[in-house]
Design a protein around this motif. Sequence first.
Motif, PDB file in Angstrom:
ATOM      1  N   ILE A   1       0.857  -1.181   0.000  1.00 48.91           N
ATOM      2  CA  ILE A   1       0.000   0.000   0.000  1.00 48.91           C
ATOM      3  C   ILE A   1       0.895   1.233   0.000  1.00 48.91           C
ATOM      4  CG2 ILE A   1      -1.943  -1.160   1.111  1.00 48.91           C
ATOM      5  CD1 ILE A   1      -1.170   0.216   3.742  1.00 48.91           C
ATOM      6  N   ILE A   2       0.473   2.253  -0.746  1.00 49.53           N
ATOM      7  CA  ILE A   2       1.282   3.457  -0.934  1.00 49.53           C
ATOM      8  C   ILE A   2       0.451   4.658  -0.516  1.00 49.53           C
ATOM      9  CG2 ILE A   2       2.648   4.806  -2.564  1.00 49.53           C
ATOM     10  CD1 ILE A   2       2.768   2.342  -4.362  1.00 49.53           C
ATOM     11  N   GLY A   3       0.997   5.476   0.366  1.00 42.46           N
ATOM     12  CA  GLY A   3       0.264   6.648   0.844  1.00 42.46           C
ATOM     13  C   GLY A   3       1.180   7.837   1.041  1.00 42.46           C
ATOM     14  N   GLY A   4       0.605   8.894   1.592  1.00 46.65           N
ATOM     15  CA  GLY A   4       1.392  10.093   1.883  1.00 46.65           C
ATOM     16  C   GLY A   4       1.406  11.099   0.764  1.00 46.65           C
ATOM     17  N   ALA A   5       1.305  10.662  -0.468  1.00 47.84           N
ATOM     18  CA  ALA A   5       1.313  11.536  -1.639  1.00 47.84           C
ATOM     19  C   ALA A   5       0.781  10.748  -2.819  1.00 47.84           C
ATOM     20  CB  ALA A   5       2.722  12.045  -1.919  1.00 47.84           C
ATOM     21  N   ALA A   6       0.392  11.470  -3.859  1.00 44.06           N
ATOM     22  CA  ALA A   6      -0.139  10.812  -5.052  1.00 44.06           C
ATOM     23  C   ALA A   6       0.971  10.089  -5.806  1.00 44.06           C
ATOM     24  CB  ALA A   6      -0.799  11.840  -5.968  1.00 44.06           C
ATOM     25  N   VAL A   7       0.639   8.960  -6.414  1.00 47.39           N
ATOM     26  CA  VAL A   7       1.572   8.210  -7.251  1.00 47.39           C
ATOM     27  C   VAL A   7       1.510   8.786  -8.662  1.00 47.39           C
ATOM     28  CG1 VAL A   7       2.061   5.959  -8.276  1.00 47.39           C
ATOM     29  CG2 VAL A   7       1.371   6.115  -5.874  1.00 47.39           C
ATOM     30  N   GLY A   8       2.649   9.238  -9.175  1.00 45.19           N
ATOM     31  CA  GLY A   8       2.699   9.825 -10.506  1.00 45.19           C
ATOM     32  C   GLY A   8       2.537   8.791 -11.598  1.00 45.19           C
ATOM     33  N   PRO A   9       2.261   9.249 -12.828  1.00 44.16           N
ATOM     34  CA  PRO A   9       2.017   8.311 -13.940  1.00 44.16           C
ATOM     35  C   PRO A   9       3.215   7.429 -14.265  1.00 44.16           C
ATOM     36  CG  PRO A   9       2.201  10.564 -14.745  1.00 44.16           C
ATOM     37  CD  PRO A   9       2.108  10.643 -13.246  1.00 44.16           C
ATOM     38  N   GLY A  10       4.447   7.975 -14.144  1.00 42.47           N
ATOM     39  CA  GLY A  10       5.626   7.166 -14.426  1.00 42.47           C
ATOM     40  C   GLY A  10       5.781   6.017 -13.453  1.00 42.47           C
ATOM     41  N   LEU A  11       5.610   6.304 -12.163  1.00 45.01           N
ATOM     42  CA  LEU A  11       5.714   5.259 -11.145  1.00 45.01           C
ATOM     43  C   LEU A  11       4.557   4.273 -11.276  1.00 45.01           C
ATOM     44  CD1 LEU A  11       7.100   4.055  -8.696  1.00 45.01           C
ATOM     45  CD2 LEU A  11       5.854   5.686  -7.247  1.00 45.01           C
ATOM     46  N   ARG A  12       3.376   4.760 -11.580  1.00 48.46           N
ATOM     47  CA  ARG A  12       2.234   3.851 -11.734  1.00 48.46           C
ATOM     48  C   ARG A  12       2.465   2.877 -12.885  1.00 48.46           C
ATOM     49  NH1 ARG A  12      -4.173   5.289 -12.922  1.00 48.46           N
ATOM     50  NH2 ARG A  12      -4.932   3.170 -12.507  1.00 48.46           N
ATOM     51  N   GLN A  13       3.106   3.358 -13.938  1.00 49.46           N
ATOM     52  CA  GLN A  13       3.407   2.479 -15.071  1.00 49.46           C
ATOM     53  C   GLN A  13       4.367   1.370 -14.661  1.00 49.46           C
ATOM     54  OE1 GLN A  13       4.854   4.579 -18.500  1.00 49.46           O
ATOM     55  NE2 GLN A  13       4.910   2.765 -19.792  1.00 49.46           N
ATOM     56  N   ARG A  14       5.363   1.696 -13.847  1.00 53.73           N
ATOM     57  CA  ARG A  14       6.317   0.684 -13.392  1.00 53.73           C
ATOM     58  C   ARG A  14       5.656  -0.307 -12.440  1.00 53.73           C
ATOM     59  NH1 ARG A  14      12.317   2.752 -12.301  1.00 53.73           N
ATOM     60  NH2 ARG A  14      12.617   0.581 -12.918  1.00 53.73           N
ATOM     61  N   ILE A  15       4.700   0.168 -11.677  1.00 55.53           N
ATOM     62  CA  ILE A  15       3.991  -0.692 -10.729  1.00 55.53           C
ATOM     63  C   ILE A  15       3.256  -1.824 -11.441  1.00 55.53           C
ATOM     64  CG2 ILE A  15       1.932  -0.678  -9.240  1.00 55.53           C
ATOM     65  CD1 ILE A  15       3.039   1.973  -8.067  1.00 55.53           C
ATOM     66  N   GLN A  16       2.872  -1.595 -12.698  1.00 58.40           N
ATOM     67  CA  GLN A  16       2.170  -2.638 -13.449  1.00 58.40           C
ATOM     68  C   GLN A  16       3.017  -3.902 -13.589  1.00 58.40           C
ATOM     69  OE1 GLN A  16      -1.040  -1.788 -14.122  1.00 58.40           O
ATOM     70  NE2 GLN A  16      -0.435   0.159 -13.187  1.00 58.40           N
TER      71      GLN A  16
END
Length: 375
Positions: free
Chosen positions: A174-189
């Motif tokens: 789980i990730i919190g504290g700030a929004a996850v940017g599009p670049g990081l979200r892409q890597r999370i896939q």
Amino acid sequence: MQCLIHGFIFSLFYGKEAMVIFGGKAFTREAIKAGESSGLKPAFRNAFEFCRQWMNGAHSFSIRTSGSTGTPKEISLTREQVLASVRATRRFFEIGKHSHLLCCLDTEKIAGKMMLLRALEWEGSVRVELPTANPLENSAHESFDFVAMVPLQVAACFEHPQTREALDRIGILIIGGAAVGPGLRQRIQELPGKVYQTYGMTETVSHVALANLKSSGPVEYRALPEVRLAVDGTNRLCIQSPMSGDDWLVTNDVVEMTSSRTFLWKGRADFVVNSGGVKLHPEEISQQIAPLVQELFPSSNFFLTGIPDAGLGEALVLILEAETDALRGEELLEAAKALLPKYWNPKAIRFVPRFCWTSTGKIDQFRTLASWEDE
């Protein structure tokens, strides 16, 4: 099944009894309850004491908010509220006994404290590490069933081969504290485990809603069990839950309800830029231009804010964590102008070499702006 496998592997090193490992030193629950802290490093003393108080039945806790968007304040929480949060998260993810957790957040704040209590109440084991940029460096060989991080930590783990592999062995992140940017979200896939963005605050005893970051489309938050959602006349999110108390809590977050239990976050109601009579929500605009920033300034952090302007009253400006690059900056402004609705486009970019951050991994906008103004 995954939790049981990880729990079995962990038991090979520490035995069958669930342990709390503070910086490499393992303690049983009985030892913590009795206050037997021999060998405990001073940096973990407060976390140990918090666990001891909990295990001895403490009924209330005073926790300080992060202060990333306003003045920090003390919040008093009851044991019943905390237990409701712990149980709701367990039900949402269907977590069994003997899970192995990593606590790598500030244990003086709500997110870190809740990781400790989840382990204690879920009858699991937890490794407690001091908050660092790359929290998996000291445990890259381990497998964890449940981990909470801030986006900066997740991004750092991706940058090193050993910790990148360790990310693959996390069952639920789980990730919190700030929004996850599009670049990081892409890597999370790429990750095989479950990855969720959290929505919550100290007043709601950590998260009350979660968004699946591996799904496509906008980041849509879903309420935890027993959490009720509504909006007021200004579209501010209202929450009623066992963890936040019996009364409705009116937040400062503007949302779009997509069902009775799901919503899209737009921005904070108290963070509005009045530019020439047009009210702008910087967080909502940030979501729109995040892909442009990622394309022209990869891995750079940014935020939008208002600064005094003689003609407009306030002008919307983009604060970017990067070395000054006027040419690319102008390109970004032109691209944003073509993308955004009329009046939404930032009027200027201000480059700041290094942002200031809170201990919970959020951009400290006040200190960042102050450092820029001092230059």
